[in-house]
Each structure stands twice: as structure tokens, then as C-alpha cells.
Design a protein around this motif. Structure first.
Motif, short mmCIF file in Angstrom:
data_model
loop_
_atom_site.label_atom_id
_atom_site.label_comp_id
_atom_site.label_asym_id
_atom_site.label_seq_id
_atom_site.Cartn_x
_atom_site.Cartn_y
_atom_site.Cartn_z
N TYR A 49 30.63 -5.33 5.48
CA TYR A 49 29.65 -4.47 4.81
C TYR A 49 29.77 -4.62 3.29
N THR A 50 31.01 -4.68 2.80
CA THR A 50 31.22 -4.78 1.35
C THR A 50 30.67 -6.08 0.80
N HIS A 51 30.78 -7.16 1.57
CA HIS A 51 30.35 -8.48 1.10
C HIS A 51 29.09 -8.94 1.83
N ALA A 52 28.14 -8.05 1.98
CA ALA A 52 26.93 -8.37 2.75
C ALA A 52 25.96 -9.27 1.99
N GLY A 53 26.16 -9.52 0.72
CA GLY A 53 25.28 -10.41 -0.04
C GLY A 53 23.96 -9.78 -0.42
N THR A 54 23.97 -8.49 -0.74
CA THR A 54 22.75 -7.79 -1.17
C THR A 54 22.76 -7.65 -2.69
N THR A 55 21.60 -7.33 -3.26
CA THR A 55 21.48 -7.23 -4.72
C THR A 55 20.93 -5.88 -5.19
N PHE A 56 20.51 -5.01 -4.27
CA PHE A 56 19.90 -3.76 -4.71
C PHE A 56 20.84 -2.90 -5.54
N GLU A 57 22.18 -3.03 -5.29
CA GLU A 57 23.15 -2.21 -6.03
C GLU A 57 23.13 -2.51 -7.52
N ARG A 58 22.64 -3.67 -7.92
CA ARG A 58 22.68 -4.08 -9.32
C ARG A 58 21.58 -3.44 -10.16
N ALA A 103 42.53 8.64 25.90
CA ALA A 103 42.97 7.35 26.43
C ALA A 103 43.26 6.39 25.29
N ALA A 104 44.34 5.63 25.42
CA ALA A 104 44.80 4.79 24.31
C ALA A 104 43.96 3.54 24.13
N PHE A 105 43.61 2.83 25.22
CA PHE A 105 42.93 1.55 25.08
C PHE A 105 41.57 1.68 24.39
N PRO A 106 40.71 2.63 24.82
CA PRO A 106 39.44 2.80 24.08
C PRO A 106 39.67 3.20 22.63
N ALA A 107 40.69 4.02 22.37
CA ALA A 107 40.97 4.43 20.99
C ALA A 107 41.38 3.24 20.13
N ILE A 108 42.11 2.29 20.70
CA ILE A 108 42.49 1.08 19.97
C ILE A 108 41.25 0.27 19.62
N LEU A 109 40.33 0.13 20.57
CA LEU A 109 39.08 -0.61 20.28
C LEU A 109 38.27 0.11 19.22
N ASP A 110 38.20 1.46 19.31
CA ASP A 110 37.44 2.24 18.32
C ASP A 110 37.94 1.96 16.91
N GLU A 111 39.25 2.10 16.74
CA GLU A 111 39.83 1.96 15.40
C GLU A 111 39.72 0.53 14.89
N ALA A 112 39.87 -0.44 15.79
CA ALA A 112 39.75 -1.84 15.37
C ALA A 112 38.34 -2.13 14.87
N ILE A 113 37.34 -1.61 15.56
CA ILE A 113 35.95 -1.83 15.16
C ILE A 113 35.67 -1.17 13.81
N LYS A 114 36.18 0.06 13.62
CA LYS A 114 35.95 0.76 12.36
C LYS A 114 36.54 -0.01 11.19
N LYS A 115 37.73 -0.58 11.39
CA LYS A 115 38.36 -1.36 10.32
C LYS A 115 37.66 -2.69 10.10
N ALA A 116 37.14 -3.26 11.19
CA ALA A 116 36.55 -4.60 11.11
C ALA A 116 35.23 -4.63 10.35
N ALA A 160 27.10 -4.11 10.55
CA ALA A 160 27.33 -3.52 9.23
C ALA A 160 26.50 -4.24 8.17
N GLN A 161 26.48 -5.56 8.23
CA GLN A 161 25.69 -6.33 7.27
C GLN A 161 24.20 -6.07 7.45
N ALA A 162 23.77 -5.91 8.71
CA ALA A 162 22.35 -5.63 8.96
C ALA A 162 21.95 -4.29 8.36
N ALA A 163 22.84 -3.30 8.41
CA ALA A 163 22.54 -2.00 7.82
C ALA A 163 22.32 -2.14 6.32
N LYS A 164 23.20 -2.87 5.66
CA LYS A 164 23.08 -3.01 4.21
C LYS A 164 21.88 -3.86 3.83
#
Length: 487
Positions: free
Chosen positions: A209-218, A191-204, A298-302
């Protein structure tokens, strides 16, 4: 603005008026009643115009369908009338054309290399993200058209293109009925509509996540494991003296003996949550769940990874040799906690630079980062310690500051403040060149996974959100702890 959007805005204003009176437990005032009635008159006047807009949209969609079917049929010598009359979709006609060409053994003269549905879904995803305020680099062709569509419009467009429903049928449905139909399609993988929501969420989720404001990576090292089994690492080391020995002329090389030293056992675990777009969110055309809710997950995970890394330092549990990470046995702990002072930094540098390997041989470590709680006093102290060219001696004279312009990466994280509360808050010094803590991910994937959840009888679209990681203390020699003081 479309007539339909104007009408919806007036209905929303009516709802605000009645909600305000209800919240105050009162009747409408004369002014509110007058405004409500005026709005109703305007809504009644707009209603036929909205119906006309929707009728014209349906006519346009049907014209486009007929034109595309005619174009495909002309290229392969098929009769288009039957497909047009029975309501066949463009995708169904394209498939029939391809089947006919295969049967005839003729080369493809119609361009069916990329499914039209894929292009439309990609445009819908980018348009939905742009409307939600998410930055999209190089939007797919047609995305701007979808940017102005509501969730209801996109659902109608998707289901119309599937060929199972006509546009006129869907346009006559209420939002609630349309949601029920979309919910039934939610469990259909094609089905197209659920697939559109899936892909939008994955991109969003990528940017939050990248800019979650964590410091452990340093100060940690990233690792990768291929499964969830405990991974006992081994390190083959030379036993006894490791120096190269002089070999006389025609002499023999002495064979070295190796021993296997047990190192930390690394292991992955799975962490996750689920989230949903409710029926009310669909009816209210609330696309905030795409721009905000998945991003917050995503931010909560990081942040969870960040918290666990600092908990490892703060809680000071036993590591692979059965002793506390920071301990007198490991020679990486100051006996007395202090605030930010030159003397404390010098003492920590001395401990780090005089560490030895398991055989008592010298190793070279370079102190180059400090992990600190958030403290204005510490910030001020650091300026004096590293930026003052001279210091005051005990004899009340000026002397050269040995720490002047020492290059340290200052890593401040409020997680330490929260963990300590009103207790003494520790701080740390280390060498980035040696991995003291490793964060492993399954196959190196550090981006959260999103999957449509198949939970039947649930009133809402649900997605599962998870990430696999493990955190391990790998080398106690490369970090020193100061127990600190209460802040």
C-alpha cells in the motif's frame, strides 16, 4: 531437505508429467513412462521414512509438553501426572496453576504474564511472512523455525497447542481432512490458525500500500472525518474591506462584521472487496496469497483513490458554488488548449498569481507544481523551457529565458492519458500551499482494514477488505487548467 519434502517434490513431478500429456491429448511417451515409474519407486521407498519423521516430530512435541507441564506443576506444588495422562495442554495447566495460586492467595511464582500462545502465534506470523518473501524487521523469537513450515504444519502446530487434538491424530489426516477441520475453526475467534493468517495478511498489506506508485498525495491535502454524515464546512470571513484602519489618539476601534461563507460539503464513503484462500491453495501449500493477493488489493485501493482524484480534475464537474471547477467565472481556465510551451506556462502563471478572494482583494499564490500526462514530447519541451538560459526571439535574436531554472514539481500520471484516450489531454498548474483537493479518511486512517469474513457454507477462508475515504474540491483558486491537445 526433509524426506517428506522430497516425496512431495517427486509427486509434483509425476503430476507435471501427466498434466503435460493430458494437455497435449496424448499418452505418456516411453521416456515419460520410465521417469514416472522410477519416481513411484522412489516415493514408495520414502514413504516409511516420512512416517518415521512424522512419528519423531510427534514424540518431540509430546516430550516438550510433558517437560513444560512438569516445570509448571513443580513451581506451584501441583501433581503433574493427571494432566499428562489426560492430554491437557500447557495453556490449560498454566491456567489451573494460576487458579490454584489465586485460591491460596500466594504470589505468582510461575511466569504466566504473557500467554505462551501469543508468543507462538507472533513467531508463526513472522515466519510465514518471511517464507512468503515479505520483509520482517526484528522477527519474533522462533520465527525462523516457522519459516520452514508448510501451511499444513502450521495448522497442525496451532491445533495441537489448542488442546482439542493430539499431534498424532492430526498428522494422520490428509490435507483435505485437515483443511475441513481448519475451516470449522475459522469461525472460532479464539482459534490460533485463523488468527495467524489474519495477522499475517494485515502485516503483508502495509508495504504494497505504501509503495503503490500513486501521485495524488503530491498535490492533494489529507483530511480526517469522524463519521459518514455530510460535513458542511463554514468559513467565518470579514465582510467588506479587510484592511486595518488607522486609530487616532483616544479614538475607538471600529467593529468588524463577519459573514459565514459556505464551503464544500465533505463526505466519506466505504470502498472494498473480499478475497479468499481456497481449499486448493491450502492443499497445494500456496502461500502466495499472503505475499501477493492482499498486497494487490491494498494497491488497488490506493490506485482507486488516485483515479478518483484525477477524474475530479478531468471531468470538471460543478463544485460547491454550482459552477464547474475550472471555468471562466473562476478565472482558472485557459480558453484554448495548447501543448507544453513557454507561452502557455506564462499564461497559466499569470492567471494563478492574479487570483482574488471573494471580496476582490489580492491574495498571494505561488505556482510550484505541474500535473501532466505522460508524454516524451512534454519531457523534452520542459528541458528546453526550464533548462535553457536563453530563448530565440521573434526577431531571431537570443534573449534571457525568464523561466530558466524555475523550480516546479513535475507530477506525471498516466491516468490522465487513459481518461483522455484520443481526445485532448489537459494539464494543470497549482500552488501546493493551498488545498485545492482534499482526501478525507475516517479518523485519519488511510491504511485498508482487513477482517475475517463469517460467510458460512463457503469453501475457502474469506477476508473482507475495505477503506473509508472521500474526495472533495475545496478551493478552485489554487489551480489552473490548460485544456491541452491530443497526444
Amino acid at each position: 531437505m526433509k524426506k517428506k519434502d522430497q516425496m512431495l517434490a517427486k509427486i509434483k513431478r509425476q503430476q507435471e508429467i501427466t498434466d503435460g500429456a493430458r494437455a497435449a491429448n496424448r499418452d505418456l511417451t516411453d521416456d515419460e513412462t520410465r521417469e514416472f515409474n522410477n519416481l513411484q519407486g522412489e516415493i514408495d521407498a520414502l514413504h516409511p521414512q516420512v512416517e518415521e519423521e512424522e512419528r519423531q516430530a510427534a514424540i518431540t512435541a509430546e516430550r516438550n509438553r510433558v517437560a513444560e507441564i512438569n516445570a509448571i506443576c513443580r513451581q506451584v506444588g501441583m501433581e503433574p501426572d493427571n494432566y499428562i495422562k489426560d492430554g491437557s495442554t500447557v495453556e490449560a495447566v498454566r491456567k489451573a496453576a494460576l487458579d490454584q495460586m489465586i485460591q491460596r492467595g500466594q504470589p505468582s511464582g510461575v511466569h504466566v504474564t504473557q500467554d505462551e500462545g501469543d508468543k507462538v502465534r507472533a513467531a508463526a506470523v513472522d515466519g510465514l511472512l518471511m517464507r512468503a518473501g515479505v520483509t520482517v524487521e526484528n522477527p519474533t523469537e522462533g520465527a525462523r523455525e516457522f519459516q520452514g513450515m508448510s501451511l499444513r504444519d502450521i495448522a497442525i502446530e496451532s491445533m495441537t497447542r489448542s488442546g482439542n487434538h493430539s499431534a498424532s491424530e492430526l498428522l494422520r489426516m490428509s490435507k483435505s481432512d485437515l483443511y475441513d477441520m481448519a475451516s470449522r475453526e475459522f469461525f472460532n475467534p479464539s482459534a490460533a490458525f485463523p488468527a495467524i493468517l489474519d495477522e499475517a495478511i494485515k502485516k503483508a498489506i502495509v508495504e504494497p500500500y505504501t509503495h503503490a506508485g500513486t501521485t495524488f498525495e503530491r498535490w492533494t491535502r489529507k483530511g480526517s472525518l469522524s463519521d459518514f454524515k455530510p460535513t458542511p464546512d463554514h468559513d467565518y470571513v470579514l465582510s467588506g474591506a479587510q484592511d486595518f484602519e488607522k486609530v487616532p489618539e483616544n479614538g475607538e476601534l471600529k467593529e468588524s462584521e463577519f459573514s459565514t461563507e459556505m464551503l464544500p460539503q465533505r463526505k466519506l464513503d466505504t470502498y472494498g472487496r473480499s478475497f479468499s484462500m481456497s481449499r486448493q491453495a491450502f492443499i497445494n501449500d500456496d502461500i502466495g496469497f499472503i505475499a501477493t493477493v492482499p498486497g494487490r488489493f491494498a494497491q488497488a485501493a490506493k490506485r482507486t483513490i488516485n483515479k478518483q482524484c484525477y477524474q475530479l480534475l478531468y471531468n470538471n464537474a460543478a463544485v460547491f458554488d454550482g459552477k464547474a471547477f475550472f471555468s471562466a467565472d473562476h478565472k482558472n481556465l485557459l480558453t484554448t488548449g495548447t501543448g507544453m510551451t513557454s507561452a502557455a506556462i506564462k499564461a497559466m502563471r499569470q492567471k494563478l498569481r492574479t487570483q482574488t478572494d471573494q471580496f476582490g482583494e489580492a491574495i498571494t499564490l505561488t505556482p510550484n507544481f505541474l500535473i501532466l500526462p505522460v508524454s516524451e514530447q512534454y519531457d523534452n519541451d520542459l528541458v528546453s523551457i526550464f533548462m535553457s538560459p536563453t530563448i530565440q526571439t521573434t526577431e531571431n535574436t537570443q534573449a534571457a529565458n525568464p523561466l530558466y531554472r524555475q523550480n516546479y514539481d513535475i507530477i506525471e500520471d498516466n491516468t490522465l492519458n487513459v481518461l483522455a484516450g484520443s481526445n485532448a489531454c489537459p494539464w494543470f498548474m497549482g500552488d501546493k500551499g493551498v488545498s485545492c483537493v482534499k482526501v478525507d479518511y475516517l479518523n485519519g486512517n488511510e491504511t485498508p482494514n482487513v477482517r475475517r469474513s463469517e460467510k458460512a457454507r463457503t469453501l475457502g477462508f474469506i477476508w473482507d477488505f475495505w477503506l473509508d475515504w472521500g474526495i472533495t474540491a475545496t478551493d478552485f483558486r489554487s489551480m489552473v487548467k490548460n485544456p491541452g491537445v491530443a497526444l
